[in-house]
Design an enzyme around this catalytic site. Sequence first.
Site, PDB file in Angstrom:
ATOM      1  N   LYS A   1      36.754  30.475  34.056  1.00 44.28           N
ATOM      2  CA  LYS A   1      36.061  30.059  35.272  1.00 44.28           C
ATOM      3  C   LYS A   1      34.587  29.743  34.979  1.00 44.28           C
ATOM      4  O   LYS A   1      34.088  30.025  33.884  1.00 44.28           O
ATOM      5  CB  LYS A   1      36.200  31.163  36.324  1.00 44.28           C
ATOM      6  CG  LYS A   1      37.666  31.451  36.692  1.00 44.28           C
ATOM      7  CD  LYS A   1      37.786  32.596  37.682  1.00 44.28           C
ATOM      8  CE  LYS A   1      39.228  32.883  38.031  1.00 44.28           C
ATOM      9  NZ  LYS A   1      39.374  34.001  38.992  1.00 44.28           N
TER      10      LYS A   1
ATOM     11  N   ARG B   1      48.639  38.499  31.111  1.00 44.63           N
ATOM     12  CA  ARG B   1      48.181  39.317  32.237  1.00 44.63           C
ATOM     13  C   ARG B   1      47.621  40.646  31.731  1.00 44.63           C
ATOM     14  O   ARG B   1      46.644  41.168  32.260  1.00 44.63           O
ATOM     15  CB  ARG B   1      49.331  39.565  33.209  1.00 44.63           C
ATOM     16  CG  ARG B   1      49.956  38.311  33.809  1.00 44.63           C
ATOM     17  CD  ARG B   1      49.091  37.667  34.854  1.00 44.63           C
ATOM     18  NE  ARG B   1      49.014  38.472  36.072  1.00 44.63           N
ATOM     19  CZ  ARG B   1      48.342  38.118  37.161  1.00 44.63           C
ATOM     20  NH1 ARG B   1      47.656  36.979  37.172  1.00 44.63           N
ATOM     21  NH2 ARG B   1      48.332  38.879  38.229  1.00 44.63           N
TER      22      ARG B   1
ATOM     23  N   THR C   1      42.635  42.293  38.571  1.00 45.26           N
ATOM     24  CA  THR C   1      41.782  41.340  39.289  1.00 45.26           C
ATOM     25  C   THR C   1      40.378  41.892  39.495  1.00 45.26           C
ATOM     26  O   THR C   1      39.387  41.181  39.328  1.00 45.26           O
ATOM     27  CB  THR C   1      42.411  40.987  40.642  1.00 45.26           C
ATOM     28  OG1 THR C   1      43.715  40.432  40.422  1.00 45.26           O
ATOM     29  CG2 THR C   1      41.561  39.971  41.388  1.00 45.26           C
TER      30      THR C   1
ATOM     31  N   ARG D   1      38.657  41.249  31.389  1.00 47.17           N
ATOM     32  CA  ARG D   1      37.866  41.603  32.574  1.00 47.17           C
ATOM     33  C   ARG D   1      37.249  42.990  32.447  1.00 47.17           C
ATOM     34  O   ARG D   1      36.133  43.226  32.924  1.00 47.17           O
ATOM     35  CB  ARG D   1      38.746  41.511  33.819  1.00 47.17           C
ATOM     36  CG  ARG D   1      39.075  40.076  34.224  1.00 47.17           C
ATOM     37  CD  ARG D   1      40.121  40.040  35.318  1.00 47.17           C
ATOM     38  NE  ARG D   1      40.381  38.680  35.785  1.00 47.17           N
ATOM     39  CZ  ARG D   1      41.460  38.330  36.481  1.00 47.17           C
ATOM     40  NH1 ARG D   1      42.372  39.247  36.780  1.00 47.17           N
ATOM     41  NH2 ARG D   1      41.626  37.080  36.869  1.00 47.17           N
TER      42      ARG D   1
ATOM     43  N   HIS E   1      41.269  33.096  34.753  1.00 45.59           N
ATOM     44  CA  HIS E   1      42.503  33.057  35.550  1.00 45.59           C
ATOM     45  C   HIS E   1      43.692  32.956  34.608  1.00 45.59           C
ATOM     46  O   HIS E   1      43.619  32.321  33.555  1.00 45.59           O
ATOM     47  CB  HIS E   1      42.504  31.849  36.490  1.00 45.59           C
ATOM     48  CG  HIS E   1      43.881  31.504  36.993  1.00 45.59           C
ATOM     49  ND1 HIS E   1      44.456  32.132  38.084  1.00 45.59           N
ATOM     50  CD2 HIS E   1      44.807  30.602  36.536  1.00 45.59           C
ATOM     51  CE1 HIS E   1      45.664  31.625  38.287  1.00 45.59           C
ATOM     52  NE2 HIS E   1      45.906  30.698  37.365  1.00 45.59           N
TER      53      HIS E   1
END
Length: 233
Positions: free
Chosen positions: A93, A169, A175, A186, A199
């Site tokens: 992103k 994932r 998230t 993340r 993403h």
Amino acid sequence: MEAMSGLSSPCNCISSLPHSSSTTTRHQNLLFRRNNHHQQKLAAFHSQSHLFSTKCPLISHSLPRKKSFKPHIFLPHLVASMEQVEETYIMIKPDGVQRGLVGEIISRFEKKGFKLIGLKMYPCPKELAEEHYKDLKAKSFYQKLIDYITSGPVVCMAWEGVGVVASSRKLIGATDPLQAEPGTIRGDLAVQTGRNVVHGSDSPDNGKREIGLWFKEGEICQWTPAQAPWLRE
């Protein structure tokens, strides 16, 4: 001298006193109860290796169970696909691009053993962002999300590999970066949901759909890496 000798040996004097049978019986009963109580207390404790084990019947039910807040990365519909060769869409992103994390993120997927079959970078058009996130259109944060994705260039990637959707994932993490485990992208590189860097497709079907959405015909390159025999039997 005899008197002093008698005083210096009080235990001899006491032990020489006669004991009644009732006194002896009470003393023996008291010793038995104390010994039995001590053995019961010892029985409540196992070796240290089992002291906090949930397998210990005497302790596990008395200890409060702490709820686990670890995010569940592997979704049920992904388990069956773990041994199949799949394709997934990964997008870095605008915040990941601006922070110079492109190389770091690509490196993590390469080190895992996945094959990069599509790569490009360009500013995301609003129409494309809206189509990509159409399932979130009813959410209150939808417009803010579209503004964020279209605020700068994104890096679009298509990856191929065995179980690549579920593994990606796992590599990416939850998230919410604050709930993502250390070692994930993340968990290591982001701190806020609204700026969570990357993403990844959440199912094999969505992987195909998103690759078809972001890549045109002829932009996917199929090739055989030299390390392929060392990744799979």
